[in-house]
Design an enzyme around this catalytic site. Sequence first.
Site, PDB file in Angstrom:
ATOM      1  CD  GLU A 299      17.133  -7.969  40.923  1.00 20.98           C
ATOM      2  OE1 GLU A 299      17.288  -8.070  39.713  1.00 20.98           O
ATOM      3  OE2 GLU A 299      16.263  -8.629  41.545  1.00 20.98           O
TER       4      GLU A 299
ATOM      5  CE  LYS B  71      16.124  -1.489  44.908  1.00 20.61           C
ATOM      6  NZ  LYS B  71      16.528  -2.837  45.040  1.00 20.61           N
TER       7      LYS B  71
ATOM      8  CB  CYS C  47      19.665  -1.608  49.161  1.00 18.74           C
ATOM      9  SG  CYS C  47      20.106  -2.170  47.526  1.00 18.74           S
TER      10      CYS C  47
ATOM     11  NE  ARG D  62      23.172  -9.755  62.986  1.00 16.71           N
ATOM     12  CZ  ARG D  62      22.773  -9.154  61.880  1.00 16.71           C
ATOM     13  NH1 ARG D  62      21.508  -9.204  61.504  1.00 16.71           N
ATOM     14  NH2 ARG D  62      23.620  -8.473  61.144  1.00 16.71           N
TER      15      ARG D  62
HETATM   16  C1  UDX Z   1      17.601  -5.540  50.741  1.00 20.84           C
HETATM   17  C2  UDX Z   1      16.162  -5.875  50.338  1.00 20.84           C
HETATM   18  O1  UDX Z   1      15.680  -6.933  51.166  1.00 20.84           O
HETATM   19  C3  UDX Z   1      16.111  -6.264  48.866  1.00 20.84           C
HETATM   20  O2  UDX Z   1      14.757  -6.469  48.477  1.00 20.84           O
HETATM   21  C4  UDX Z   1      16.722  -5.150  48.018  1.00 20.84           C
HETATM   22  O3  UDX Z   1      16.739  -5.507  46.654  1.00 20.84           O
HETATM   23  C5  UDX Z   1      18.138  -4.865  48.480  1.00 20.84           C
HETATM   24  O4  UDX Z   1      18.135  -4.537  49.884  1.00 20.84           O
HETATM   25  P1  UDX Z   1      19.742  -6.946  51.403  1.00 20.84           P
HETATM   26  O5  UDX Z   1      20.350  -5.635  51.754  1.00 20.84           O
HETATM   27  O6  UDX Z   1      20.531  -7.899  50.583  1.00 20.84           O
HETATM   28  O7  UDX Z   1      18.364  -6.734  50.638  1.00 20.84           O
HETATM   29  O8  UDX Z   1      19.405  -7.717  52.754  1.00 20.84           O
HETATM   30  P2  UDX Z   1      18.154  -7.865  53.740  1.00 20.84           P
HETATM   31  O9  UDX Z   1      17.894  -9.303  53.929  1.00 20.84           O
HETATM   32  O10 UDX Z   1      17.018  -7.032  53.376  1.00 20.84           O
HETATM   33  O11 UDX Z   1      18.796  -7.351  55.107  1.00 20.84           O
HETATM   34  C6  UDX Z   1      19.252  -6.018  55.251  1.00 20.84           C
HETATM   35  C7  UDX Z   1      19.751  -5.800  56.652  1.00 20.84           C
HETATM   36  O12 UDX Z   1      18.696  -5.845  57.597  1.00 20.84           O
HETATM   37  C8  UDX Z   1      20.777  -6.834  57.129  1.00 20.84           C
HETATM   38  O13 UDX Z   1      21.810  -6.170  57.818  1.00 20.84           O
HETATM   39  C9  UDX Z   1      19.976  -7.724  58.043  1.00 20.84           C
HETATM   40  O14 UDX Z   1      20.761  -8.351  59.037  1.00 20.84           O
HETATM   41  C10 UDX Z   1      19.004  -6.725  58.662  1.00 20.84           C
HETATM   42  N1  UDX Z   1      17.756  -7.340  59.141  1.00 20.84           N
HETATM   43  C11 UDX Z   1      16.891  -7.934  58.272  1.00 20.84           C
HETATM   44  C12 UDX Z   1      17.452  -7.281  60.496  1.00 20.84           C
HETATM   45  O15 UDX Z   1      18.222  -6.734  61.305  1.00 20.84           O
HETATM   46  N2  UDX Z   1      16.274  -7.825  60.926  1.00 20.84           N
HETATM   47  C13 UDX Z   1      15.388  -8.432  60.099  1.00 20.84           C
HETATM   48  O16 UDX Z   1      14.337  -8.894  60.578  1.00 20.84           O
HETATM   49  C14 UDX Z   1      15.714  -8.491  58.720  1.00 20.84           C
END
Ligand code: UDX
Length: 472
Positions: free
Chosen positions: A170, A225, A281, A450
């Site tokens: 996923e 993945k 993840c 942020r």
């Molecule tokens: C992630 C992957 O994006 C997704 O493809 C996988 O299936 C599951 O793990 P998710 O954990 O839901 O998804 O969130 P994501 O949007 O990737 O953000 C993860 C973390 O990184 C968050 O804490 C977010 O705030 C942080 N982040 C993300 C940053 O600090 N900077 C960024 O530019 C992007």
Amino acid sequence: MNSEVKHICCIGAGYVGGPTMAVIADRCPHIQVNVVDLNKKRISEWNNSDLSKLPIYEPGLEEIVKRCRGKNLHFSTEIETYISTADMIFISVNTPIKQKGLGAGQTSDLKWIEASARQISKHAKGKTIVVEKSTLPVKTAKVIKDILEGSNREMDPNERKSFSVLSNPEFLAEGTAINDLERPDRVLIGGDNKESIEALAKIYSHWIEPEKILRTNLWSSELSKLTANAFLAQRISSINSVSAICESTGANIKEVAKAIGMDSRIGGKFLKAGPGFGGSCFKKDILNLVYICNFYGLNEVAQYWQKVVDINIWQQNRIAKIVVQKLFGTLSEKKLAILGFTFKANTNDTRESPAISICKDLLDEGCNLAIFDPKVSSKKVEDDLKTKQSKGVKQNDMNFGSWRLSKTIEEAAKDADALLILTDWDLFKNIEWKEIAKLMREPSWLFDTRGITDKETVQSFGINFWSIGDGS
Ligand code: UDX
Ligand code: ADP
């Protein structure tokens, strides 16, 4: 193997299983989709007539559940029944990092996967396609296969069942899960049985262009993945490491991110500096990668990926230290407002949220935290911080702080010495700083981890300003 799937069972009604099955049911009205879970509370929340009370908050999810629930989308605790009627079974159970024993703190605990495989081997009937959906270490498909085949060996040859295992990782991100499921960049199906692969590909082809459905071998799929998440997390650790250089040198991280992101080879996404990545993840997947590298003797490769996690922890610790330094080196008896507790906006998930470690560090300094998050309950904060909410007075005199949940930003800001923005919720982008400044105790501070607020506006109301990677 059946090529026409009519009944799907999904084991695990969590952040992955729930939204994924909702979208499959929505796009494939001819398939009956049964999502089962041993957690009775979770299932009853999925069946709640008040759709705002679904156990998972995802934009767009309520509408789909409203359309499909009770028609071809069902949530149930009758695991055995729905395993026995399924042509295809998705495993979407939790796979947290192991807490004890061999590989503790490094690799995923597969006990829920193993339990699911055992349930499937016992209750499935005839030919069944088993799809691993949870994020897993490479070679987990082998564990599932071994369990399924093992139980078969004990059976009368005439009653043997036939299983085929696929990996279908996923890639949805929380907060945008429905959009990611409806319009994915790609769908990956790994396996060694062509007929089963095509049966799953056919389901996705109801709404996804054929060129986006990739077929690979099992191990490529599992490794892709982990690698995709490791690459994404690596970008965040890279930009966060540069945010610290910006603060020391007078550069500005937003300007640097824009400048490098415009290079089409680098690209502009995932370059937002922040308090570090959270979520279920990234850390888990990198630790799994590190574990398999060490297992295969690739120690330098393991160290390389481990650093991505190390920088993430360092970034969180560094933010708490900066807050202490700016507030005259002591937080004892001070009130700090925490804006945002989830690991990112548009989710109610706090797993691995940087807010947890930052709040713990601040509590160690003896301050009183007023936590506001639009989607987080006091129970969740209590579980995460492992301390109870205070009843208004400080809990103890051991110089350990206290926390309370606030209902509004204003309530959190009242008499606060500092505000910390830890999650990028939209509502924090539109704060009325004039009103907030009046509520705070002077000298007041905003720590924007942020980078979502406007420095000049905040400062114009007399609030001291610190933002991630802003060295100017
Ligand atoms: C992630 C992957 O994006 C997704 O493809 C996988 O299936 C599951 O793990 P998710 O954990 O839901 O998804 O969130 P994501 O949007 O990737 O953000 C993860 C973390 O990184 C968050 O804490 C977010 O705030 C942080 N982040 C993300 C940053 O600090 N900077 C960024 O530019 C992007
Ligand atoms: P994810 O983010 O991977 O979806 P969650 O923790 O949100 O993880 O959801 C996993 C779900 O799987 C939980 O609701 C848990 O109760 C369920 N689960 C775990 N093991 C089993 C099992 N053997 N049978 C049924 N449900 C299970």
